[in-house]
Design a protein around this motif. Structure first.
Motif, PDB file in Angstrom:
ATOM      1  N   GLY A   1      36.716  -4.228  47.543  1.00 36.71           N
ATOM      2  CA  GLY A   1      37.407  -3.526  48.612  1.00 36.71           C
ATOM      3  C   GLY A   1      36.536  -2.418  49.135  1.00 36.71           C
ATOM      4  O   GLY A   1      35.394  -2.231  48.705  1.00 36.71           O
ATOM      5  N   ARG A   2      37.088  -1.665  50.033  1.00 37.46           N
ATOM      6  CA  ARG A   2      36.287  -0.646  50.682  1.00 37.46           C
ATOM      7  C   ARG A   2      36.222   0.662  49.909  1.00 37.46           C
ATOM      8  O   ARG A   2      35.300   1.435  50.089  1.00 37.46           O
ATOM      9  CB  ARG A   2      36.820  -0.405  52.092  1.00 37.46           C
ATOM     10  CG  ARG A   2      36.614  -1.618  52.976  1.00 37.46           C
ATOM     11  CD  ARG A   2      36.913  -1.325  54.399  1.00 37.46           C
ATOM     12  NE  ARG A   2      38.350  -1.103  54.552  1.00 37.46           N
ATOM     13  CZ  ARG A   2      38.923  -0.819  55.695  1.00 37.46           C
ATOM     14  NH1 ARG A   2      38.213  -0.703  56.773  1.00 37.46           N
ATOM     15  NH2 ARG A   2      40.217  -0.643  55.757  1.00 37.46           N
ATOM     16  N   SER A   3      37.202   0.958  49.081  1.00 39.29           N
ATOM     17  CA  SER A   3      37.191   2.266  48.440  1.00 39.29           C
ATOM     18  C   SER A   3      38.088   2.287  47.207  1.00 39.29           C
ATOM     19  O   SER A   3      38.836   1.353  46.942  1.00 39.29           O
ATOM     20  CB  SER A   3      37.691   3.329  49.432  1.00 39.29           C
ATOM     21  OG  SER A   3      39.078   3.151  49.675  1.00 39.29           O
ATOM     22  N   ASP A   4      37.990   3.399  46.480  1.00 45.69           N
ATOM     23  CA  ASP A   4      38.904   3.616  45.359  1.00 45.69           C
ATOM     24  C   ASP A   4      40.339   3.718  45.858  1.00 45.69           C
ATOM     25  O   ASP A   4      41.281   3.372  45.152  1.00 45.69           O
ATOM     26  CB  ASP A   4      38.528   4.895  44.604  1.00 45.69           C
ATOM     27  CG  ASP A   4      37.245   4.732  43.800  1.00 45.69           C
ATOM     28  OD1 ASP A   4      36.846   3.580  43.528  1.00 45.69           O
ATOM     29  OD2 ASP A   4      36.640   5.752  43.453  1.00 45.69           O
ATOM     30  N   TRP A   5      40.521   4.211  47.078  1.00 46.78           N
ATOM     31  CA  TRP A   5      41.872   4.337  47.641  1.00 46.78           C
ATOM     32  C   TRP A   5      42.490   2.950  47.808  1.00 46.78           C
ATOM     33  O   TRP A   5      43.671   2.762  47.549  1.00 46.78           O
ATOM     34  CB  TRP A   5      41.855   5.069  48.979  1.00 46.78           C
ATOM     35  CG  TRP A   5      41.011   6.304  49.008  1.00 46.78           C
ATOM     36  CD1 TRP A   5      40.022   6.585  49.901  1.00 46.78           C
ATOM     37  CD2 TRP A   5      41.054   7.440  48.127  1.00 46.78           C
ATOM     38  NE1 TRP A   5      39.459   7.801  49.631  1.00 46.78           N
ATOM     39  CE2 TRP A   5      40.068   8.357  48.552  1.00 46.78           C
ATOM     40  CE3 TRP A   5      41.826   7.762  47.025  1.00 46.78           C
ATOM     41  CZ2 TRP A   5      39.832   9.568  47.917  1.00 46.78           C
ATOM     42  CZ3 TRP A   5      41.588   8.970  46.381  1.00 46.78           C
ATOM     43  CH2 TRP A   5      40.620   9.852  46.826  1.00 46.78           C
ATOM     44  N   ASP A   6      41.675   1.984  48.264  1.00 48.19           N
ATOM     45  CA  ASP A   6      42.177   0.612  48.400  1.00 48.19           C
ATOM     46  C   ASP A   6      42.624   0.070  47.045  1.00 48.19           C
ATOM     47  O   ASP A   6      43.655  -0.587  46.928  1.00 48.19           O
ATOM     48  CB  ASP A   6      41.096  -0.310  48.984  1.00 48.19           C
ATOM     49  CG  ASP A   6      40.776   0.000  50.430  1.00 48.19           C
ATOM     50  OD1 ASP A   6      41.636   0.561  51.141  1.00 48.19           O
ATOM     51  OD2 ASP A   6      39.648  -0.338  50.860  1.00 48.19           O
ATOM     52  N   ARG A   7      41.820   0.343  46.023  1.00 47.92           N
ATOM     53  CA  ARG A   7      42.175  -0.121  44.680  1.00 47.92           C
ATOM     54  C   ARG A   7      43.473   0.535  44.211  1.00 47.92           C
ATOM     55  O   ARG A   7      44.332  -0.116  43.617  1.00 47.92           O
ATOM     56  CB  ARG A   7      41.036   0.147  43.697  1.00 47.92           C
ATOM     57  CG  ARG A   7      41.304  -0.478  42.335  1.00 47.92           C
ATOM     58  CD  ARG A   7      40.111  -0.424  41.386  1.00 47.92           C
ATOM     59  NE  ARG A   7      39.806   0.942  40.994  1.00 47.92           N
ATOM     60  CZ  ARG A   7      38.707   1.599  41.337  1.00 47.92           C
ATOM     61  NH1 ARG A   7      37.811   1.041  42.110  1.00 47.92           N
ATOM     62  NH2 ARG A   7      38.494   2.828  40.923  1.00 47.92           N
TER      63      ARG A   7
ATOM     64  N   ARG B   1      45.934   1.516  46.062  1.00 49.44           N
ATOM     65  CA  ARG B   1      47.044   0.860  46.774  1.00 49.44           C
ATOM     66  C   ARG B   1      47.373  -0.489  46.131  1.00 49.44           C
ATOM     67  O   ARG B   1      48.535  -0.851  45.984  1.00 49.44           O
ATOM     68  CB  ARG B   1      46.695   0.682  48.247  1.00 49.44           C
ATOM     69  CG  ARG B   1      46.770   1.957  49.033  1.00 49.44           C
ATOM     70  CD  ARG B   1      46.511   1.709  50.531  1.00 49.44           C
ATOM     71  NE  ARG B   1      46.293   2.957  51.199  1.00 49.44           N
ATOM     72  CZ  ARG B   1      45.113   3.555  51.348  1.00 49.44           C
ATOM     73  NH1 ARG B   1      44.022   2.980  50.898  1.00 49.44           N
ATOM     74  NH2 ARG B   1      45.007   4.707  51.963  1.00 49.44           N
ATOM     75  N   ARG B   2      46.328  -1.240  45.759  1.00 50.73           N
ATOM     76  CA  ARG B   2      46.556  -2.534  45.106  1.00 50.73           C
ATOM     77  C   ARG B   2      47.234  -2.330  43.750  1.00 50.73           C
ATOM     78  O   ARG B   2      48.111  -3.112  43.362  1.00 50.73           O
ATOM     79  CB  ARG B   2      45.239  -3.294  44.956  1.00 50.73           C
ATOM     80  CG  ARG B   2      44.695  -3.832  46.270  1.00 50.73           C
ATOM     81  CD  ARG B   2      43.544  -4.812  46.060  1.00 50.73           C
ATOM     82  NE  ARG B   2      42.423  -4.248  45.337  1.00 50.73           N
ATOM     83  CZ  ARG B   2      41.438  -3.540  45.879  1.00 50.73           C
ATOM     84  NH1 ARG B   2      41.434  -3.306  47.176  1.00 50.73           N
ATOM     85  NH2 ARG B   2      40.449  -3.073  45.136  1.00 50.73           N
TER      86      ARG B   2
END
Length: 128
Positions: free
Chosen positions: A4-10, A12-13
């Motif tokens: 993904g694009r960032s730790d933030w995306d992770r 959210r997942r």
């Protein structure tokens, strides 16, 4: 997943996975999920809660209606990028921004609820 694009995306997942687990527990009867949960807790969780306390907490969470769930993802607006003397990239908390986010936590719609101010019409989506 670290893709993904960032730790933030992770993050959210991870929240999506937790909500899916909660839904799965709600679909199963206690005779199915209690032993499975107890085994998973023994194998992968370190806590000061007893097994009975953890199962009681899981039962309580399973009864919470989805519209009463609220979550908060701390992101780039609540942190500041910083490089340590060792050269490590870390995020420092912005406590005022975190407090402001927490203050509005229960005003936000529950996860999966379309906000009233949304501009785009809802669409069906599929992942392959």
């Amino acid at each position: 997943s670290r893709h993904g694009r960032s730790d933030w995306d992770r993050a959210r997942r991870q929240q999506a996975v937790l909500l899916a687990l909660r839904d799965r527990v709600r679909d199963l009867g206690p005779t199915e999920w209690v032993p499975t949960l107890a085994d998973a807790l023994d194998d992968g969780v370190t806590t000061t809660l007893s097994r009975l306390e953890m199962i009681a907490l899981a039962r309580r969470l399973a009864r919470v209606e989805p519209e009463r769930l609220h979550g908060l993802l701390l992101g780039s607006r609540q942190t500041t990028a910083y490089r340590t003397v060792e050269g490590r990239a870390v995020l420092l908390p912005d406590f005022d921004a975190i407090d402001a986010s927490l203050a509005g936590l229960f005003e936000a719609p529950a996860p999966g609820t379309r906000p009233s101010h949304a501009r785009c019409p809802p669409r069906d989506a599929a992942l392959r």
